[in-house]
Design an enzyme around this catalytic site. Sequence first.
Site, mmCIF file in Angstrom:
data_model
loop_
_atom_site.group_PDB
_atom_site.id
_atom_site.type_symbol
_atom_site.label_atom_id
_atom_site.label_comp_id
_atom_site.label_asym_id
_atom_site.label_seq_id
_atom_site.Cartn_x
_atom_site.Cartn_y
_atom_site.Cartn_z
ATOM 1 N N GLU A 160 0.803 -1.207 0.000
ATOM 2 C CA GLU A 160 0.000 0.000 0.000
ATOM 3 C C GLU A 160 0.844 1.269 0.000
ATOM 4 O O GLU A 160 0.532 2.222 -0.687
ATOM 5 C CB GLU A 160 -0.910 -0.010 1.219
ATOM 6 C CG GLU A 160 -1.936 1.090 1.118
ATOM 7 C CD GLU A 160 -3.064 0.891 2.090
ATOM 8 O OE1 GLU A 160 -3.035 -0.110 2.828
ATOM 9 O OE2 GLU A 160 -3.956 1.734 2.108
ATOM 10 N N ASP A 161 1.921 1.267 0.768
ATOM 11 C CA ASP A 161 2.639 2.523 0.987
ATOM 12 C C ASP A 161 3.983 2.650 0.286
ATOM 13 O O ASP A 161 4.605 3.696 0.347
ATOM 14 C CB ASP A 161 2.895 2.725 2.496
ATOM 15 C CG ASP A 161 1.599 2.750 3.292
ATOM 16 O OD1 ASP A 161 0.565 3.068 2.681
ATOM 17 O OD2 ASP A 161 1.638 2.455 4.489
#
Length: 749
Positions: free
Chosen positions: A98-99
């Site tokens: 996600e990051d």
Amino acid sequence: METVAQTPKYNLNEEQERKLILREYRSLLRSLKTKLKPGDKELLRVAFEMAAEAHKTMRRKSGEPYILHPLAVAKICVEEIGLGVRSTICALLHDTVEDTDISLEDIAREFGQEIARIVDGLTKISNVIDTNASQQAENFKKILLTLTDDPRVILIKLADRLHNMRTLESMKREKQLKIASETVYVYAPLAHRMGLYNIKTEMEDLAMKYMEPETYRDIAQKLAETKRERSKYINEFIRPIKEKLERWNFKFEVFGRPKSIHGISTKMKKKGVDFEEVYDLFAIRVILDSPADREKEDCWKVYSMITDEYTPSPERLRDWLSNPKSNGYEALHTTVMGPQGKWVEVQIRTKRMNEIAEKGLAAHWKYKEGTSDESRFDKWFQQIREVIGNNEADSIDFLQEFKTSFLAEEIYVYTPKGDVKMLPVDSTALDFAFSIHSAIGVKTIGAKVNHKLVPISHKLRSGDQIEIITSNKQKPSEDWLGFVVTAKARGRIKDALKEEKRKIADEGKYTVQRKLEGMGAALNQHNIEEIVQHYKLPSHLDLFYQVAIKNIDLKEIKDFKVVGENIEPPRPVKTVQEFKQEFNPAHGHNKKNDTELIIFGESSDKIVYNLANCCKPIPGDDVFGFVTTGKGLTIHRTSCPNATKLLSNYGHRVVKTKWAKNKEISFLTGLKIVGLDDVGVIHKITNLISGELRINISAFSLEAKEGLFEGNIKVFVHDREELETLVARLKELSGIESVERFDNEDIPA
Ligand code: MN
């Protein structure tokens, strides 16, 4: 209010930071030690380095290097949930996709499909609670799907959330509140359902610390102040038990355990008592080291020893040895009369049971290996899959239903043949009927509970034995929806009702067609629309249905062409969707706050809303709408005791609301009447209300004392105007002193 965050300023140099990270990593490896197989250490190292490299430039709000978070989550997974190497790898990588630049393909290449799939699941459920209620419900559905796919996803997610809660201090206030409320709403119940009692309790306590800081501090302080006294009492209580257990050569631990702050607070609120009056501030726990084949016997032996010493309360024996809870919990609970006449709860369990109580699902699987016991979790997952699969309906409803059906405590009941069925607490005979089979459910006319005849709405209790009585003539009706709590029953009843309505509506459609043709008009979209508008109905189906059941006779439609011009324009009712476009809570309160949302007297298809229980609004009251997470819109009176709090803290979630005129639906409200106790006073009152004013009375209770009486009356009124007339007329009656509306009490349906 909170003072400035007390977190020590983070100030390590690069070298110290590197050492700290390595120290945490090594400590994680140590906690995994007994579970490591050849090659595992290398895999873990790869995962750790991959995550550390990917998060290299990122920092947490506290200033710490980001990688400390996945390391902490991994450690919770191992130490507090009992997960193994593969889950640890997933936990280390849980925020990378996600990051950071790492992709799922990278993970699949390095660690294989299984791990990639779990990380994918973790990535998908980053946001459960959304300002948009239906989005939130969708997200929750997604969580559940991933959960039934591989439960490790949810366990790692719980570890992630727990660590975020533990480190909430450095977040901004709004963020704290959002995360905390999301945690009590979804994650704590899930942890409970997974059998992770410690995690559930810690989550609730932490959430309370941020949501109700004053109450939290108050209870924490009182617990600290009374600690010495409590320890003394616990020691006194335990001493004779210890001696006996030792005499009988049991291997055991016995100790007193304080209840959680959240638990104490809930009890105080529910019972309306002060801290000093909560009798079970702690419980005594006996943990036995018993061989597998003697567990049950040993627990009962200990029960017998304890109750020889202290008298037990007969109603408070809970045998979760013979019937474990569906989350796997096993133990024997009893409440006994301790020294100084105090009730004390005692929990007896073995080491194995204790591990299941603390580590839930993971421990359950560990012990399940090699036994033939069908897993309660598997059953639960199966039920969830079934419901999600069948559920194409409104996802907000679904969320609500899911919570009552799957996250609630459960009861055990029996079929006439003695098969056990597990149902959520508050289930009725009708829920039971549907749990056996939908075909039985729809034909239920009553039941025999423990050989006694009861109505279908009868609430079941653990241990009941139920025989369902059916009739081929029976059909589900609208009010059945109020008799059930399980998602399955609700779903099937709704289906049956829709089907029935459609059948009936077909006849109505034919009537409408004839009417139109009689006027030389055709049954087309436009003409039907005109009639629907004229009668202010929500849909075509409703028109046809109302015509079929002769609620509408179409006499008003004399000259179709004229009618088309004369009817009022439709009200400017907004759908929730339109409302959202204009009013976006995420962008503060400067946007079209003067948009008014018009509420029908009853939930229409267009706007989902609830009337607040705290102030029980009725049409005509000054009201405002409040966007509630998970529940859609709640309508409060502006004079509601909670109004200030809501308006001041959550201004951006408030929607102006007013009532549309509606004389068809009535609302339950309460009146307190005080007057002189006189012969015939009841007659006078009821005569006025139901005789003259034709208002329905739902309940009436009267208490007379020393020449005065106090009556509580619950009536169905259409709006405030009608209520005011009623109050004025009542006051005119001779002998009546005062008439007041009350709403701060639960009005039973
Ligand atoms: Mn995370």
